[in-house]
Design an enzyme around this catalytic site. Sequence first.
Site, PDB file in Angstrom:
ATOM      1  CB  ALA A   1      -0.941  -0.001   1.199  1.00 27.57           C
ATOM      2  CE1 TYR A   2       5.138   5.534   3.200  1.00 27.67           C
ATOM      3  CE2 TYR A   2       6.961   4.171   2.436  1.00 27.67           C
ATOM      4  CZ  TYR A   2       6.488   5.356   2.961  1.00 27.67           C
ATOM      5  OH  TYR A   2       7.366   6.388   3.248  1.00 27.67           O
TER       6      TYR A   2
END
Length: 240
Positions: free
Chosen positions: A140-141
């Site tokens: 996600a990051y």
Amino acid sequence: MAERVLVTGGSHGLGRAMVERLRADGYRVVNLDLQPAAAAHADEVFVQADLTDEPGLRAALAAVIEREGPITRLVNNAGIVRPASFEETELADLQAVMALNVGGSIVCAQALLPGMKAARFGRIVHISSRAAIGKATRSAYAASKAALHGLAKTMALELGPYGVTVNAIGPGPIASPLFDRVNPPGAPATQQIVDAIPLRRMGQPAEVAHMVASLLDARAGFVTGQVLYVCGGMTVGLAA
């Protein structure tokens, strides 16, 4: 009157180092964060806002611009990580990370842009990460930071005619509370990261702040649409 710069997430970590450096360079710094810094300076403007609350964020930005006047420099620094393997990453994690890391950056830039266009001058710096080119347990990051790269390049093309430059900085392993939270000091995996850095040391927040200050400088007007890594050489070759 001192030139103004808005820094998101300027109360701690890398953001705090940026605030300190920019104050030293003579800027009037507006720190937009959820909480004020533990040791804020008297000449520092603090604006409390949640970057994931679009209506509240737009209202807070409008209020500070009305009070401070046009702000022609922006550092989109605030961000969250939500570490997890790809198989364990939930869409809720992705949505939360994107809302803050990317959505908040877009709203802040949109709010300050009219002043930049009127001045025919602007500097926007997105704080990305080396993780944007790939890092385990950061799906996600990494996706959000890679999105900032595309955003910076697109913004650079659209805003160049107005004298506004847009770049991204990708810090590598930097000694900061955020790094320590997801990479426990002394853990074998953390030591592997340090051993893989060509300079054989962690970076310091002040080194990232120096690159930020350089790109915000009025003399950096011919650098735009770029992703610059402050990583001790980790993006070179096969360093992992």
